[in-house]
Design a protein around this motif. Structure first.
Motif, PDB file in Angstrom:
ATOM      1  N   ALA A 110       0.849  -1.201  -0.042  1.00  0.00           N
ATOM      2  CA  ALA A 110       0.111  -0.008  -0.073  1.00  0.00           C
ATOM      3  C   ALA A 110       0.847   1.499   0.046  1.00  0.00           C
ATOM      4  CB  ALA A 110      -0.913   0.017   1.240  1.00  0.00           C
ATOM      5  N   LEU A 111       0.498   2.319  -0.831  1.00  0.00           N
ATOM      6  CA  LEU A 111       1.185   3.537  -0.712  1.00  0.00           C
ATOM      7  C   LEU A 111       1.096   4.024   0.484  1.00  0.00           C
ATOM      8  CD1 LEU A 111      -0.499   5.086  -3.944  1.00  0.00           C
ATOM      9  CD2 LEU A 111       1.907   4.246  -3.719  1.00  0.00           C
ATOM     10  N   SER A 112       0.242   3.771   1.500  1.00  0.00           N
ATOM     11  CA  SER A 112       0.266   4.486   2.840  1.00  0.00           C
ATOM     12  C   SER A 112       1.121   3.978   3.577  1.00  0.00           C
ATOM     13  CB  SER A 112      -1.306   4.317   3.332  1.00  0.00           C
ATOM     14  OG  SER A 112      -1.656   2.708   3.469  1.00  0.00           O
ATOM     15  N   GLY A 113       1.886   2.826   3.331  1.00  0.00           N
ATOM     16  CA  GLY A 113       2.804   2.388   4.207  1.00  0.00           C
ATOM     17  C   GLY A 113       4.313   2.575   3.805  1.00  0.00           C
ATOM     18  N   ALA A 114       5.231   2.538   4.806  1.00  0.00           N
ATOM     19  CA  ALA A 114       6.654   2.704   4.394  1.00  0.00           C
ATOM     20  C   ALA A 114       7.240   1.518   5.323  1.00  0.00           C
ATOM     21  CB  ALA A 114       7.114   4.062   5.393  1.00  0.00           C
ATOM     22  N   LEU A 115       8.420   1.141   4.584  1.00  0.00           N
ATOM     23  CA  LEU A 115       9.052  -0.266   4.965  1.00  0.00           C
ATOM     24  C   LEU A 115      10.418  -0.001   5.136  1.00  0.00           C
ATOM     25  CD1 LEU A 115       9.222  -3.556   5.501  1.00  0.00           C
ATOM     26  CD2 LEU A 115       9.379  -3.536   2.901  1.00  0.00           C
ATOM     27  N   CYS A 116      11.189  -0.353   6.362  1.00  0.00           N
ATOM     28  CA  CYS A 116      12.869  -0.376   6.567  1.00  0.00           C
ATOM     29  C   CYS A 116      13.200  -1.483   5.651  1.00  0.00           C
ATOM     30  CB  CYS A 116      12.966  -0.379   7.694  1.00  0.00           C
ATOM     31  SG  CYS A 116      14.805  -0.292   8.053  1.00  0.00           S
ATOM     32  N   ALA A 117      14.114  -1.165   4.769  1.00  0.00           N
ATOM     33  CA  ALA A 117      14.867  -2.346   4.038  1.00  0.00           C
ATOM     34  C   ALA A 117      16.042  -2.921   4.676  1.00  0.00           C
ATOM     35  CB  ALA A 117      15.377  -1.891   2.857  1.00  0.00           C
ATOM     36  N   THR A 118      16.234  -2.604   6.098  1.00  0.00           N
ATOM     37  CA  THR A 118      17.234  -3.228   6.741  1.00  0.00           C
ATOM     38  C   THR A 118      16.509  -4.060   7.637  1.00  0.00           C
ATOM     39  OG1 THR A 118      18.709  -1.194   6.620  1.00  0.00           O
ATOM     40  CG2 THR A 118      18.981  -2.492   8.644  1.00  0.00           C
TER      41      THR A 118
END
Length: 232
Positions: A110-118
């Motif tokens: 979802a565009l409303s979410g952010a994710l840490c790639a680490t």
């Protein structure tokens, strides 16, 4: 079929009628960039500024539109149908939720979410994300949109396959039938005994997998289909 389990897949076609560009629109935001540059892990590694700009633009576009008649019809179906209604969407917008649907599986994020790639921590995305934004959990400057890019595994696939196997009716709305694994859902549900319905602007690439076809704009075809289901 008053208590039938309904599993509904939605694609870009349902949101296009609200004004959001699809992957194949000649004049849309996707047409300005190669998929490899803005929707793959390698593209993000090469040019995170471009990828963030691209998804910031998509997030802003999604914030400026409203659900259409098809979204509202599906929300009504969930409210009034006596059985379970599960919406599986390939879309990363929140138009189903804005219309009132509660049980929505976002298989592509979802565009409303952010994710840490680490560290894989997730948090609500601001309207604009930037390269080197720190993760609230580990502080690593590796924040990315919480969307599934080409080459990545869609979310909640185990639950999705289970829903498909339990469906009495499976419907695909606004999908091209070109993108897997979603393109295999109708065949999977049909083999498990579901009645399969395609509601699409035109015949999809996997039209042969459907027992019933209703072609036309989603805002025109979905509301009467919902009325029929609720009146059975």
């Amino acid at each position: 079929m008053a208590s039938a389990k309904l599993v509904i897949l939605t694609g870009a076609g349902i949101s296009a009628e609200s004004g959001l560009s699809t992957f194949r629109d000649a004049g849309g935001i996707w047409a300005q960039h190669a998929v490899e540059d803005v929707a793959t892990p390698d593209g993000f590694a090469r040019d995170p500024d471009l990828v963030h700009w691209f998804y910031n633009a998509r997030r802003q576009a999604a914030a400026d539109v409203s659900p259409n008649a098809a979204h509202h019809a599906l929300a009504r179906l969930e409210r009034e149908h006596k059985g379970e209604v599960v919406i599986i969407t390939q879309n990363v917008d929140a138009l189903h939720e804005a219309a009132g649907s509660a049980l929505v599986i976002h298989m592509h994020g979802a565009l409303s979410g952010a994710l840490c790639a680490t560290c894989d921590y997730r948090w609500p995305a601001p309207l604009a994300m930037h390269t080197n934004d720190p993760c609230p959990a580990c502080a690593a400057p590796t924040a990315r949109p919480d969307v599934v890019w080409f080459g990545e595994t869609p979310y909640q696939m185990e639950a999705i396959w289970s829903h498909l196997e339990e469906a009495d009716i499976f419907a695909a709305i606004g999908t091209s039938g070109n993108v897997y694994p979603a393109a295999a859902f109708a065949q999977h549900a049909g083999r498990a005994g579901a009645h399969t319905v395609e509601l699409n602007l035109e015949a999809s690439a996997n039209v042969r997998d459907f027992a019933e076809l209703r072609h036309g704009p989603a805002g025109v075809t979905v509301p009467p289909w919902v009325d029929e289901l609720l009146n059975q």
